[in-house]
Design a protein around this motif. Structure first.
Motif, mmCIF file in Angstrom:
data_model
loop_
_atom_site.group_PDB
_atom_site.id
_atom_site.type_symbol
_atom_site.label_atom_id
_atom_site.label_comp_id
_atom_site.label_asym_id
_atom_site.label_seq_id
_atom_site.Cartn_x
_atom_site.Cartn_y
_atom_site.Cartn_z
ATOM 1 N N GLY A 182 0.820 -1.204 0.000
ATOM 2 C CA GLY A 182 0.000 0.000 0.000
ATOM 3 C C GLY A 182 0.853 1.252 0.000
ATOM 4 O O GLY A 182 2.092 1.180 -0.006
ATOM 5 N N THR A 183 0.194 2.392 0.008
ATOM 6 C CA THR A 183 0.932 3.649 -0.004
ATOM 7 C C THR A 183 0.383 4.598 1.071
ATOM 8 O O THR A 183 -0.756 4.469 1.495
ATOM 9 N N VAL A 184 1.231 5.506 1.495
ATOM 10 C CA VAL A 184 0.825 6.559 2.428
ATOM 11 C C VAL A 184 1.056 7.893 1.725
ATOM 12 O O VAL A 184 2.110 8.098 1.122
ATOM 13 N N THR A 185 0.063 8.749 1.754
ATOM 14 C CA THR A 185 0.213 10.053 1.113
ATOM 15 C C THR A 185 0.282 11.147 2.183
ATOM 16 O O THR A 185 -0.586 11.218 3.054
ATOM 17 N N LEU A 186 1.332 11.936 2.106
ATOM 18 C CA LEU A 186 1.487 13.060 3.033
ATOM 19 C C LEU A 186 0.814 14.283 2.414
ATOM 20 O O LEU A 186 1.188 14.720 1.331
ATOM 21 N N LEU A 187 -0.215 14.769 3.083
ATOM 22 C CA LEU A 187 -1.017 15.852 2.498
ATOM 23 C C LEU A 187 -0.492 17.234 2.861
ATOM 24 O O LEU A 187 -0.599 18.169 2.092
ATOM 25 N N SER A 188 0.030 17.365 4.051
ATOM 26 C CA SER A 188 0.553 18.688 4.406
ATOM 27 C C SER A 188 1.655 18.550 5.440
ATOM 28 O O SER A 188 1.751 17.541 6.137
ATOM 29 N N PHE A 189 2.462 19.556 5.526
ATOM 30 C CA PHE A 189 3.611 19.550 6.428
ATOM 31 C C PHE A 189 3.906 20.991 6.792
ATOM 32 O O PHE A 189 3.955 21.857 5.927
ATOM 33 N N SER A 190 4.023 21.281 8.071
ATOM 34 C CA SER A 190 4.365 22.657 8.425
ATOM 35 C C SER A 190 5.441 22.665 9.497
ATOM 36 O O SER A 190 5.578 21.716 10.266
ATOM 37 N N VAL A 191 6.214 23.729 9.520
ATOM 38 C CA VAL A 191 7.346 23.850 10.445
ATOM 39 C C VAL A 191 7.152 25.093 11.303
ATOM 40 O O VAL A 191 6.819 26.155 10.784
ATOM 41 N N ASP A 192 7.287 24.951 12.590
ATOM 42 C CA ASP A 192 7.342 26.117 13.466
ATOM 43 C C ASP A 192 8.800 26.506 13.588
ATOM 44 O O ASP A 192 9.581 25.766 14.178
ATOM 45 N N SER A 193 9.173 27.641 13.030
ATOM 46 C CA SER A 193 10.597 27.963 13.023
ATOM 47 C C SER A 193 11.017 28.594 14.342
ATOM 48 O O SER A 193 10.264 29.320 14.981
ATOM 49 N N GLU A 194 12.231 28.277 14.752
ATOM 50 C CA GLU A 194 12.814 28.863 15.945
ATOM 51 C C GLU A 194 13.800 29.927 15.489
ATOM 52 O O GLU A 194 14.655 29.674 14.657
ATOM 53 N N PHE A 195 13.669 31.121 16.030
ATOM 54 C CA PHE A 195 14.586 32.173 15.631
ATOM 55 C C PHE A 195 15.904 32.032 16.382
ATOM 56 O O PHE A 195 15.955 31.488 17.472
ATOM 57 N N THR A 196 16.960 32.555 15.781
ATOM 58 C CA THR A 196 18.263 32.489 16.421
ATOM 59 C C THR A 196 18.645 33.877 16.937
ATOM 60 O O THR A 196 18.071 34.889 16.537
ATOM 61 N N PHE A 197 19.644 33.883 17.792
ATOM 62 C CA PHE A 197 20.239 35.110 18.317
ATOM 63 C C PHE A 197 20.589 36.060 17.164
ATOM 64 O O PHE A 197 20.262 37.241 17.203
ATOM 65 N N VAL A 198 21.220 35.496 16.146
ATOM 66 C CA VAL A 198 21.663 36.310 15.009
ATOM 67 C C VAL A 198 20.472 36.952 14.291
ATOM 68 O O VAL A 198 20.557 38.092 13.834
ATOM 69 N N ASP A 199 19.343 36.240 14.221
ATOM 70 C CA ASP A 199 18.150 36.824 13.586
ATOM 71 C C ASP A 199 17.758 38.126 14.279
ATOM 72 O O ASP A 199 17.368 39.095 13.630
ATOM 73 N N TYR A 200 17.832 38.141 15.610
ATOM 74 C CA TYR A 200 17.451 39.352 16.359
ATOM 75 C C TYR A 200 18.471 40.470 16.165
ATOM 76 O O TYR A 200 18.119 41.628 16.011
#
Ligand code: CA
Ligand code: CA
Ligand code: CA
Length: 462
Positions: A182-200
């Motif tokens: 059989g098969t498995v279908t991935l319909l959606s995927f989301s990421v909660d991003s973590e900001f870094t020190f450098v981003d700030y």
């Protein structure tokens, strides 16, 4: 501070040699064990692009390879050098680039390798193995099959459906005509991003350092060689050395290179009033000193005019910086108080209370211990093992880092052994402490300004 500015500093690069081992790799070969190889990628800071840095040899028939070929990289302490290790199973009988199965990958920063216990770190490979079962009420679920994927593959599902074939290895071996279970279908995927020190920092958050120096009598009479404040034309005192070394490190991170600098625990002329926060430059209106050179100059000037006294109170100077930090809650300013002390503290209770109160503010404290003391109280304030508390109330975040300066100087006490190591430890907790503040206040980094924008206004000084 801009990141590119920091990286242009001419801190000598240290060569780091990395050795790679893997344990319990997936076995993808039918008749023998996998033949693994690791490819190292480094990330360009400008383009964020990953480039191949090198690869190990291929070791035949093992799931636990210890690779002999090493990677030698340049280490810059003030940069986050991102590394990615991709592990492949290579079918060594055929062309390497054509036939290799992806076994997984691991991400880490070079600094983590150096900071790891015994300079050793372990990371699970981010290949995701998914088992599919037929659920039975009685708990005797039947195994249907399995498939593996990776973060990279999963993330494709942000734009497209991904279909995975579910395979049952046992059936695959038995039946020649077996295709899949059989098969498995991935319909959606989301990421909660973590900001870094450098981003700030890139987004314009400014760091403001305040310096506070211990002028209490426990440091010894500055006219005597045994004093940690010994004034000699021939060599720097323990305090001057610590101030100079640590100051040079933090200077690059301060937005305007102006440092409000205070002394505490001295008797001031002319009337002999005891002060727990006097400006080193003797200017109550503007305690700013220009650069660390300016702080040193004012420190020497104060040593000649004030009398070392006591008791040793940290709380007044902590509260002073906290008052400035309390005025700004939008993440645009972050305050760091650098306390240089011999560690003999008289107001432990009040200091803990001040730290607990300051733990909700955009503020950190770096305590540098000078001299030979045991520093138990300073370790307690550091709060790495037990979070600082006062009257039953715990600090919201850990905001203190303690560094015993003697660990970084040679036996004579005249020379810093490794500025890179001192810098790393002095600044070690700042990024996470800043991030924990931003996270709890739900403050996101602003987008970096265009390269030739006008400078941001000067921060408020405590
Ligand atoms: Ca400043
Ligand atoms: Ca700490
Ligand atoms: Ca610490």
């Amino acid at each position: 501070m801009s990141l590119s500015g920091a990286s242009e500093r001419s801190v000598p690069a240290t060569k780091i040699e990395i050795t790679v081992s893997c344990r319990n790799l997936l076995d993808l070969d039918t008749f023998s064990k996998s033949d693994p190889m690791v490819v190292l990628y480094t990330q360009s800071r400008a383009s964020q692009e990953w480039r191949e840095f090198g690869r190990t040899e291929v070791i035949d028939n093992t799931l636990n390879p210890d690779f002999v070929r090493k990677f030698v990289l340049d280490y810059f302490f003030e940069e986050k050098q991102n590394l990615r290790f991709d592990v492949y199973n290579v079918d060594s009988k055929t062309n390497i680039s054509k036939t290799k199965d992806f076994l997984g990958q691991a991400f880490l920063a070079l600094g983590e390798v150096i900071g790891g216990q015994g300079s050793r770190v372990e990371r699970p490979l981010t290949t995701v193995k998914i088992d599919v079962y037929d659920w039975d009420r009685d708990g005797s679920h039947d195994f249907i099959g399995e498939f593996t994927t990776s973060y990279r593959e999963l993330s494709k599902a942000q734009n497209q459906f991904t279909v995975y074939e579910v395979l049952n290895p046992r059936k695959k071996c038995k039946k020649k005509k077996y295709v899949n279970s059989g098969t498995v279908t991935l319909l959606s995927f989301s990421v909660d991003s973590e900001f870094t020190f450098v981003d700030y920092i890139k987004g314009g958050t400014q760091l403001n350092f305040t310096v506070a120096i211990d002028f209490t009598a426990s440091n010894g009479n500055p006219l005597q060689p045994t004093s940690l404040h010994y004034m000699s034309p021939y060599q720097l005192s323990a305090y001057a050395m610590a101030l100079k070394a640590v100051g040079e490190i933090i200077q690059d991170y301060d937005s305007d290179k102006l440092f409000p600098a205070y002394g505490f625990g001295a008797k001031l002329p002319p009337e002999g009033r005891i002060s727990h926060q006097f400006p080193l430059n003797n200017n109550d209106e503007d305690p700013n000193c220009a650069g660390i050179e300016g702080v040193l100059e004012s420190y020497f000037q104060s040593l000649r005019t004030v009398q070392l006294y006591g008791p040793t109170y940290f709380a007044p100077v902590i509260n002073q910086v906290a008052r400035a930090a309390a005025k700004i809650s939008d993440g645009s300013q972050y305050y760091v108080l650098l306390i240089i002390t011999d560690g003999v503290i008289s107001d432990m209770t009040q200091t803990k209370e001040a730290i607990v109160s300051a733990s909700s503010l955009p503020m950190s404290i770096i305590i540098v211990g000078v001299g030979p003391a045991m520093f138990e109280a300073m370790e307690e304030l550091d709060g790495d093992d037990v979070r600082v508390s006062s009257r039953g109330r715990y600090a919201e975040r850990d905001i203190v880092q303690f560094v015993p300066f003697r660990d970084y100087v040679d036996r004579s006490g005249n020379q810093v052994l490794s500025m890179a190591r001192l810098a790393k430890d002095v600044l070690a907790e700042i990024p996470e402490q800043l991030l924990s503040y931003m996270r709890t206040r739900d403050i996101q980094p602003r987008p970096p300004p265009p390269a030739n924008s006008s400078p941001t206004p000067a921060p408020e000084q405590p």
